[in-house]
Write a protein that holds these residues in place. Structure first.
Motif, PDB file in Angstrom:
ATOM      1  N   LYS A 425       0.946  -1.294   0.178  1.00  0.00           N
ATOM      2  CA  LYS A 425       0.007  -0.058   0.045  1.00  0.00           C
ATOM      3  C   LYS A 425       0.945   1.174   0.088  1.00  0.00           C
ATOM      4  N   GLN A 426       0.583   2.274   0.913  1.00  0.00           N
ATOM      5  CA  GLN A 426       1.438   3.546   1.074  1.00  0.00           C
ATOM      6  C   GLN A 426       2.679   3.314   1.773  1.00  0.00           C
ATOM      7  N   LYS A 427       3.110   2.168   2.064  1.00  0.00           N
ATOM      8  CA  LYS A 427       4.373   2.132   2.810  1.00  0.00           C
ATOM      9  C   LYS A 427       5.648   2.356   1.962  1.00  0.00           C
ATOM     10  N   ILE A 428       5.707   1.825   0.844  1.00  0.00           N
ATOM     11  CA  ILE A 428       6.646   1.672   0.114  1.00  0.00           C
ATOM     12  C   ILE A 428       6.574   3.046  -0.961  1.00  0.00           C
ATOM     13  N   GLN A 429       7.861   3.910  -0.948  1.00  0.00           N
ATOM     14  CA  GLN A 429       7.840   5.276  -1.554  1.00  0.00           C
ATOM     15  C   GLN A 429       8.251   5.051  -2.696  1.00  0.00           C
ATOM     16  N   SER A 430       7.238   5.130  -3.845  1.00  0.00           N
ATOM     17  CA  SER A 430       7.611   4.614  -5.096  1.00  0.00           C
ATOM     18  C   SER A 430       7.204   5.547  -6.008  1.00  0.00           C
ATOM     19  N   THR A 431       6.453   6.623  -5.927  1.00  0.00           N
ATOM     20  CA  THR A 431       6.133   7.869  -6.819  1.00  0.00           C
ATOM     21  C   THR A 431       6.858   8.919  -6.747  1.00  0.00           C
ATOM     22  N   LEU A 432       7.014   9.680  -7.660  1.00  0.00           N
ATOM     23  CA  LEU A 432       7.883  11.030  -7.869  1.00  0.00           C
ATOM     24  C   LEU A 432       7.260  11.864  -6.690  1.00  0.00           C
ATOM     25  N   PRO A 433       8.055  12.796  -6.291  1.00  0.00           N
ATOM     26  CA  PRO A 433       9.508  12.416  -6.024  1.00  0.00           C
ATOM     27  C   PRO A 433       9.749  11.841  -4.660  1.00  0.00           C
ATOM     28  N   PHE A 434       8.850  10.900  -4.073  1.00  0.00           N
ATOM     29  CA  PHE A 434       9.035  10.483  -2.666  1.00  0.00           C
ATOM     30  C   PHE A 434      10.022   9.143  -2.852  1.00  0.00           C
ATOM     31  N   ARG A 435       9.908   8.750  -4.305  1.00  0.00           N
ATOM     32  CA  ARG A 435      10.846   7.361  -4.414  1.00  0.00           C
ATOM     33  C   ARG A 435      12.515   7.486  -4.025  1.00  0.00           C
ATOM     34  N   ALA A 436      12.692   8.788  -3.962  1.00  0.00           N
ATOM     35  CA  ALA A 436      14.178   9.222  -3.904  1.00  0.00           C
ATOM     36  C   ALA A 436      14.561   8.940  -2.366  1.00  0.00           C
ATOM     37  N   LEU A 437      13.352   8.608  -1.276  1.00  0.00           N
ATOM     38  CA  LEU A 437      13.718   8.403   0.007  1.00  0.00           C
ATOM     39  C   LEU A 437      13.765   6.818   0.334  1.00  0.00           C
ATOM     40  N   PHE A 545      12.018  15.444   8.892  1.00  0.00           N
ATOM     41  CA  PHE A 545      11.881  16.906   8.302  1.00  0.00           C
ATOM     42  C   PHE A 545      12.143  16.763   6.824  1.00  0.00           C
ATOM     43  N   TRP A 546      12.957  15.894   6.348  1.00  0.00           N
ATOM     44  CA  TRP A 546      13.380  15.980   5.038  1.00  0.00           C
ATOM     45  C   TRP A 546      12.162  15.460   4.251  1.00  0.00           C
ATOM     46  N   GLU A 547      11.475  14.168   4.993  1.00  0.00           N
ATOM     47  CA  GLU A 547      10.163  13.855   4.209  1.00  0.00           C
ATOM     48  C   GLU A 547       9.069  15.076   3.902  1.00  0.00           C
ATOM     49  N   THR A 548       8.941  15.784   5.237  1.00  0.00           N
ATOM     50  CA  THR A 548       7.954  16.815   5.156  1.00  0.00           C
ATOM     51  C   THR A 548       8.445  17.917   4.128  1.00  0.00           C
ATOM     52  N   GLY A 549       9.688  18.192   3.914  1.00  0.00           N
ATOM     53  CA  GLY A 549      10.321  19.032   3.011  1.00  0.00           C
ATOM     54  C   GLY A 549       9.977  18.643   1.514  1.00  0.00           C
ATOM     55  N   VAL A 550      10.023  17.289   1.239  1.00  0.00           N
ATOM     56  CA  VAL A 550       9.925  16.605   0.066  1.00  0.00           C
ATOM     57  C   VAL A 550       7.897  16.817  -0.349  1.00  0.00           C
ATOM     58  N   LEU A 551       7.263  16.680   0.486  1.00  0.00           N
ATOM     59  CA  LEU A 551       6.134  16.956   0.650  1.00  0.00           C
ATOM     60  C   LEU A 551       5.815  18.456   0.215  1.00  0.00           C
ATOM     61  N   GLY A 552       6.310  19.134   1.123  1.00  0.00           N
ATOM     62  CA  GLY A 552       6.243  20.557   0.827  1.00  0.00           C
ATOM     63  C   GLY A 552       6.470  20.975  -0.833  1.00  0.00           C
ATOM     64  N   GLN A 553       7.454  20.414  -1.265  1.00  0.00           N
ATOM     65  CA  GLN A 553       8.004  21.014  -2.506  1.00  0.00           C
ATOM     66  C   GLN A 553       6.987  20.382  -3.643  1.00  0.00           C
ATOM     67  N   ILE A 554       6.541  19.338  -3.425  1.00  0.00           N
ATOM     68  CA  ILE A 554       5.303  18.781  -4.314  1.00  0.00           C
ATOM     69  C   ILE A 554       4.124  19.553  -4.334  1.00  0.00           C
ATOM     70  N   LEU A 555       3.775  19.936  -3.137  1.00  0.00           N
ATOM     71  CA  LEU A 555       2.577  21.063  -2.816  1.00  0.00           C
ATOM     72  C   LEU A 555       2.769  22.128  -3.435  1.00  0.00           C
ATOM     73  N   TYR A 556       3.977  22.737  -3.401  1.00  0.00           N
ATOM     74  CA  TYR A 556       4.412  24.017  -4.195  1.00  0.00           C
ATOM     75  C   TYR A 556       4.223  23.504  -5.633  1.00  0.00           C
ATOM     76  N   LEU A 557       4.737  22.700  -6.341  1.00  0.00           N
ATOM     77  CA  LEU A 557       4.738  22.473  -7.674  1.00  0.00           C
ATOM     78  C   LEU A 557       3.210  22.079  -8.343  1.00  0.00           C
ATOM     79  N   GLU A 558       2.442  21.389  -7.519  1.00  0.00           N
ATOM     80  CA  GLU A 558       0.920  21.226  -7.748  1.00  0.00           C
ATOM     81  C   GLU A 558       0.280  22.397  -7.860  1.00  0.00           C
ATOM     82  N   ALA A 559       0.677  23.132  -6.774  1.00  0.00           N
ATOM     83  CA  ALA A 559      -0.284  24.517  -6.889  1.00  0.00           C
ATOM     84  C   ALA A 559      -0.191  25.372  -8.020  1.00  0.00           C
TER      85      ALA A 559
END
Length: 618
Positions: A425-437, A545-559
Motif C-alpha cells: 500500500k502506501q508503505k513503499i515510497q515509489s512515486t515521484l519525488p518520494f521514491r528518492a527516499l 523533516f526531509w520527508e516533510t520538505g519533499v511533501l512541501g515541494q510537491i505541494l508547491y509544484l502542484e499549486a
C-alpha cells in the motif's frame, strides 16, 4: 519576540535593534558532545535520542512562549546567501535558449512514466542544476534587491549547498571530480579530481552523485534555536527539486542512506573544516567556524531504464579515495563578521550523525504511476515552467477557490504510492519525488479545507502510509468521523474527520497568520515520531523533516501547475495542533505547515531575470 512569516524574503533592509543579546564573547566553558566509552550501545543510542527529544521539545512554539531566537534582526551581520570557494577553478554551465527554458516534458506526464534517459553531458548537467538549485529570479523594490531560487527555503535564507561528484564529463572535466555548485553564476567550482576507478567500481554506468549540506548559521541568524528544523525542511525541498529535475531528463534518484557522516564529509570535501567547539550556552561574538557545512546526504542519480542493481556500502566505503591523497582547491568565503551560537542546534547536529551501515542495498524500485482523475486541472506547463515559476506566496486573497476534483488530483500526487494492487500500500515510497527516499513513509497530513468547491469545509486527514491507519485513528479524537468524502478516488487515502469552519483555528495554530486561513486549504504534516525514532535512532530525526520538505515541494509544484500558489509555514504552535487532533504524548508530532491558495501580488516589487543578475550578494 518579533515574528516574521518564515518564507518571507527581506525586501526592506532597514537596521533593527538586536535586543536580548549582549556581546558576551567566549567567556563560558566549551564542551564537545561525546558519549562515554563505558556506555553500552543501547545506553549510547538512548543518550542521543534524549538529546533529539530535548531539542524538539525545547524548540516548540506555544500560545504563551516561542522558541528562543534573536529579538530582532542584525542586518549588518545577515549571512551572505552565496557560498563561494575562492580561487577554485570555475566550470561554467550552459544557459537555456532565449526563452529562458530548457526543453522539458510536460510536468504532469512525469507522474505516469520517465522519459527516455538522456546521456550525462555538460548540457544535461546544466539543465539539472538550472531546474533544481539555480536562481529563478531577482526581485527589487526601492534600493533593495534580492534573489529567489528554484528550491524553496525558509525565509529565503538558503542554508543548503549542493555538490556534484561525477565521472568525467566532456567539456567539463577529463577526470572524475568533486565540484561545488555556485547558483549565483550557474557554474561549478572544481574542488578536487578523484581517481578514475572509483565510479566504475561502485556505481552503474551513466550515474553520478549530488551531495547536499547545510550551513546552520544562515537560518539561525533569523530563527534562533528552531533553525535546525528549518534547515532540514530545506534539505527535503532540495531532494525533491533534484528528483523532479532529474526525472525530466529520464534519470532516477535515490538517497544513499547507508553512508555515514564521515563518508559524506569525504565525498563533498568537507573533512578539512575547522572543528567547531560547542559552547555551553547561547553566545554572541566572532565565531567564523560556526559557518561550517554539515553534510546531510548524497543522492545517486542514474538512468531510469537500468535493471535492478546493488550498492555495496562496505565496498563503497573502502573505495573512497583518501582525502590526504587529493588536492583540494578553493577556500570557503566568510558569510558574516559576527555570529550568535545557539548551542542546542550543534548538540543536536552531533546527536544525529549517522554511522556507515555495512550492508548491500538493492536500489531500483518499480515506478508507480499516479492515476489522473482531473488531468484538465493542469495548465499544460512544462516541467521547467513549473519549477522555475514556483514562488512562495506572501499573502492569500481569501477569495480564490479550487474544485473538488483539482483538490483530489493534487493530493494524489502527495501520496507515496498510488498502486492499489500492492500489499505494501502506501508503505513503499515509489512515486515521484518520494521514491528518492530510502525509508517507509512516516509523514501524514491533517487538512483544513476552506475554499474547495463541492467539498464541505472542515477537517480532513491524508493517511500516507496505510499501515498507520488504525494507530492514527486510535490516537485521535473518538468523535472524528474517518469517512471517505464524496467523489474521493478509491486510491486516495483521504478521510473526513469533522465538518465546520476551521479558518480561525487554522490561523491561530499557525502563529496567528492570515495566510493559513485565506487560502483554499492549509495543512499540518504529522509524523509518526516516537516509535520511528526508537526503531531507528537519533539519525532519523532530520529525515522526518526531509520527508516533510519533499511533501512541501510537491505541494508547491502542484499549486503552480493548477494555477494557484502556496507557501510553507514553519511558525506554528506545536502542542495546540496536537490538542485539536486529540493527540497525546509524542507518538505523533506536527513538523511543518503549509497553505495553498490564490496569491496577493505586491505591485511595488519588480521581477528581474535570474541571469545575468546584479553584482550583489543578496
Amino acid at each position: 519576540m518579533s515574528l516574521v512569516h518564515h518564507k518571507l524574503p527581506f525586501p526592506f533592509r532597514r537596521p533593527l535593534r538586536c535586543s536580548g543579546h549582549r556581546r558576551i564573547g567566549f567567556i563560558f566553558p566549551f564542551q564537545r558532545m561525546s558519549t562515554s566509552s563505558k556506555q553500552s550501545p543501547t545506553e549510547e543510542k538512548q543518550e542521543l535520542l534524549d538529546q533529539v527529544i530535548r531539542y524538539h521539545d525545547q524548540t516548540k512554539h506555544s500560545f504563551n512562549n516561542y522558541a528562543r531566537g534573536p529579538h530582532g534582526l542584525d542586518w549588518v551581520n545577515q549571512p551572505n546567501p552565496f557560498r563561494r570557494y575562492l580561487a577554485a577553478p570555475l566550470l561554467p554551465l550552459l544557459h537555456p535558449n532565449s526563452d529562458g527554458q530548457f526543453p522539458t516534458p510536460s510536468y504532469s506526464s512525469l507522474f505516469n512514466s520517465f522519459p527516455d534517459p538522456k546521456p550525462v553531458s555538460k548540457e544535461t548537467i546544466s539543465e539539472l542544476f538550472y531546474n533544481s538549485m539555480a536562481l529563478s529570479a531577482w526581485k527589487a523594490t526601492g534600493y533593495s534587491t534580492w534573489s529567489l531560487r528554484v528550491n524553496p527555503s525558509s525565509g529565503n535564507l538558503h542554508p543548503t549547498e549542493a555538490y556534484l561528484i561525477s565521472p568525467p564529463i566532456a567539456a567539463l572535466s577529463e577526470d572524475s571530480f568533486v565540484a561545488h555548485y555556485a547558483p549565483k553564476a550557474h557554474e561549478l567550482e572544481l574542488r578536487a579530481r578523484i581517481p578514475a576507478g572509483f565510479f566504475a567500481d561502485c556505481f552503474p554506468e551513466g550515474s553520478f552523485l549530488i551531495g547536499l549540506s547545510s550551513i546552520f548559521w544562515r537560518e539561525a541568524w533569523k530563527y534562533g534555536e528552531r533553525a535546525f528544523r528549518y534547515c532540514n525542511h530545506d534539505v527535503g525541498h532540495a531532494i525533491a527539486a533534484v528528483a523532479m529535475a532529474a526525472a525530466g531528463l529520464g534519470w532516477d534518484v535515490r538517497i544513499l542512506d547507508g553512508l555515514g557522516y564521515e563518508e559524506l564529509q569525504k565525498l563533498m570535501g568537507l573533512h578539512d573544516q575547522k572543528q567547531f567547539t560547542i559552547p555551553s550556552r547561547p553566545m554572541k561574538g566572532k565565531m567564523p567556524d560556526i559557518e561550517f557545512e554539515h553534510p546531510d546526504c548524497v543522492l545517486l542519480v542514474f538512468p531510469s531504464d537500468l535493471p535492478e542493481f546493488e550498492i555495496d556500502y562496505e565496498k563503497l566505503r573502502s573505495s573512497l579515495p583518501k582525502s590526504s591523497d587529493l588536492e583540494w582547491t578553493g577556500k570557503a568565503n566568510t558569510l558574516s563578521k559576527e555570529h550568535i551560537c545557539w548551542d542546542v542546534i550543534y548538540r543536536t547536529a552531533e546527536a544525529v550523525k549517522k554511522l556507515t551501515i555495512p550492508k548491500k542495498e538493492l536500489i531500483l524500485k518499480p515506478f508507480t504511476s499516479t492515476r489522473f482523475i482531473s488531468e484538465s486541472s493542469y495548465k499544460g506547463f512544462s516541467l521547467s515552467q513549473v519549477v522555475r515559476r514556483r514562488r512562495s506566496a506572501v499573502d492569500m486573497d481569501g477569495v480564490t477557490s479550487i474544485s473538488r476534483e483539482t483538490f483530489y488530483q493534487m493530493l494524489l500526487h502527495c501520496v507515496a504510492s498510488a498502486n492499489e494492487e500492492t500489499e505494501q500500500k502506501q508503505k513503499i515510497q515509489s512515486t515521484l519525488p518520494f521514491r528518492a527516499l530510502s525509508w517507509p513513509c512516516q509523514v501524514h497530513a491533517v487538512l483544513f479545507v476552506h475554499r474547495v468547491l463541492g467539498l464541505p469545509n472542515g477537517l480532513y486527514f491524508l493517511v500516507r502510509n496505510n499501515d498507520h491507519f488504525h494507530e492514527l485513528r486510535a490516537a485521535t479524537r473518538s468523535e472524528f468521523k474517518w469517512g471517505k468524502p464524496d467523489g474521493c478516488p478509491d486510491n486516495l487515502p483521504l478521510y473526513e474527520l469533522s465538518q465546520g469552519n476551521y479558518q480561525e483555528q487554522s490561523k491561530r495554530l499557525s502563529c496567528h497568520q492570515d495566510i493559513a486561513s485565506d487560502g483554499c486549504f492549509s495543512l499540518g504534516m504529522i509524523a509518526r515520531f516516537e516509535t520511528t525514532l526508537h526503531e531507528n535512532g537519533a539519525w532519523m530525526y532530520p529525515r522526518l523533516f526531509w520527508e516533510t520538505g519533499v511533501l512541501g515541494q510537491i505541494l508547491y509544484l502542484e499549486a503552480h501547475a493548477v494555477g494557484v500558489s502556496a507557501t510553507g509555514i514553519g511558525c506554528f504552535f506545536d502542542d495546540p495542533v496536537h490538542h485539536v487532533l486529540g493527540l497525546r504524548g509524542s507518538q505523533f508530532q506536527s513538523l511543518y505547515h503549509f497553505t495553498v491558495g490564490g496569491p496577493v501580488l505586491d505591485q511595488r516589487i519588480m521581477s528581474l531575470p535570474a541571469y545575468p543578475g546584479p553584482n550583489i550578494d543578496a
